[in-house]
Enzyme design. Sequence first.
Site, mmCIF file in Angstrom:
data_model
loop_
_atom_site.group_PDB
_atom_site.id
_atom_site.type_symbol
_atom_site.label_atom_id
_atom_site.label_comp_id
_atom_site.label_asym_id
_atom_site.label_seq_id
_atom_site.Cartn_x
_atom_site.Cartn_y
_atom_site.Cartn_z
ATOM 1 N N ARG A 99 0.821 -1.219 0.000
ATOM 2 C CA ARG A 99 0.000 0.000 0.000
ATOM 3 C C ARG A 99 0.853 1.266 0.000
ATOM 4 N NH1 ARG A 99 -2.123 0.573 4.878
ATOM 5 N NH2 ARG A 99 -3.232 -1.398 4.898
ATOM 6 N N TYR A 121 -15.321 21.649 -11.748
ATOM 7 C CA TYR A 121 -15.762 20.350 -12.270
ATOM 8 C C TYR A 121 -16.902 19.826 -11.389
ATOM 9 C CZ TYR A 121 -15.077 15.311 -13.260
ATOM 10 O OH TYR A 121 -15.227 13.994 -13.586
ATOM 11 N N ASP A 161 -6.795 22.804 -9.309
ATOM 12 C CA ASP A 161 -6.955 21.690 -10.241
ATOM 13 C C ASP A 161 -6.315 22.139 -11.549
ATOM 14 O OD1 ASP A 161 -7.812 19.882 -12.192
ATOM 15 O OD2 ASP A 161 -9.706 19.476 -11.170
ATOM 16 N N LYS A 210 -6.231 12.194 -17.527
ATOM 17 C CA LYS A 210 -6.311 12.984 -18.780
ATOM 18 C C LYS A 210 -4.960 12.968 -19.489
ATOM 19 C CE LYS A 210 -10.095 13.969 -16.568
ATOM 20 N NZ LYS A 210 -11.193 13.029 -16.653
#
Length: 398
Positions: A62, A116, A188, A213
Amino acid sequence: MHEDDRRSLKPGTRLVTAGRHERARRGIVNPPVWRASTILFDSVGEMRAAVRKPDEGLYYGRRGTPTQWSLAEALTELEPGAEGTLLYPSGVAAVTSVLLSLLSPGDELLMVDSAYEPTRAICNGLLKRFGVSTRYYDPLVGAGIADLIGDKTRVVFLESPGSLTFEVQDISAICAAAKARGLTTVLDNSWATPLFFPAIGRGVDISILACTKYIVGHSDVMMGSATAGPGHYAALRKTAMALGQCVGPDDAYLAARGLRTLGVRLRQHEEGALTVARWLAEQPQIARVLHPALASCPGHDLWRRDFAGSSGLFSIVLNGGDDAARAALIDGLELFGIGFSWGGYESLALPIDPAGLRTATAWQAEGPAIRFHIGIEDPADLIADLSAGLARFESARR
Ligand SMILES: Cc1ncc(COP(=O)(O)O)c(C=O)c1O
């Protein structure tokens, strides 16, 4: 190469060298995929030493392996002045984790009104439930943000340009006002990436990327990142660990591979999108083109001042027509996919309806709107496809 020398490299060179440390790749060009949950130790003593210094080597899956560490280091190297980068299973996971690490019950968040949609949903749902209030602000507020900061405000969140309506924010004015009041700023930066806007060096405290993206660039991996400026890494890391957020090594490998070609892809997206956007701006069926590099876009001057380029995502507002006429345009497109997300090599068209997503400002438009992502196809073919689409819109509009 010494760390300090690497930092002085130009961004295009850094994209190639960043994070490719010998310890992660052992002579192989791309740091390979290290898959692990359990890490085996030679002795109890060695295991206890690893527990004491969990950040200094392999410890448990992890916490990552050299595959994830190398990608995170690469993203940090792209942001001069940054302290470190955390990876998350999606862009939304990055936004949620960052906000949860900065805000406590009773705090207020200033959120840009053009954010967003799922970012708004986090504020209006999860954060509200945990006693954090959100005040939305006009993306063009600039230094006027100072007037909105109250006693309980802790964080200012920016998304520039807005990923549906493309208002460009005055990031330096907002960050300066926030800093003067001791607030943390979060951006962002998915549209520009650090290549076109190195956020940390420009005064932003934490820069989030939906790596899904442009970093991945091939529409086949979900991932997010948060790169922290000085003093912010430890808190982000603590929350990410508490929430058990991690990314798989195969996804990290693909994201790192995408990163190497980010520069050439973005330039191609930029050129194609500008060609298509300028053509669209001349068509009578289009009322407005919302592309930060075009003068018609709110905040265009700020884009010119701050950004090293523009990517492939922009919107148009149609001249009249209704939802059915817009669907006639989109449905018949041959080279544009209809789908969410963006940043892959392929073109996309998405009907957007920003009116219901605003509370601090009003969305006023001459007709319905469409968001385009321009891929790396030849723009002449895309324009021919859109030209036929506008003819369909024209007949449906009558
Ligand atoms: C501006 C912006 N931020 C964040 C996200 C969320 O990223 P993800 O889809 O990886 O959760 C998106 C996704 O479309 C986005 O457009």
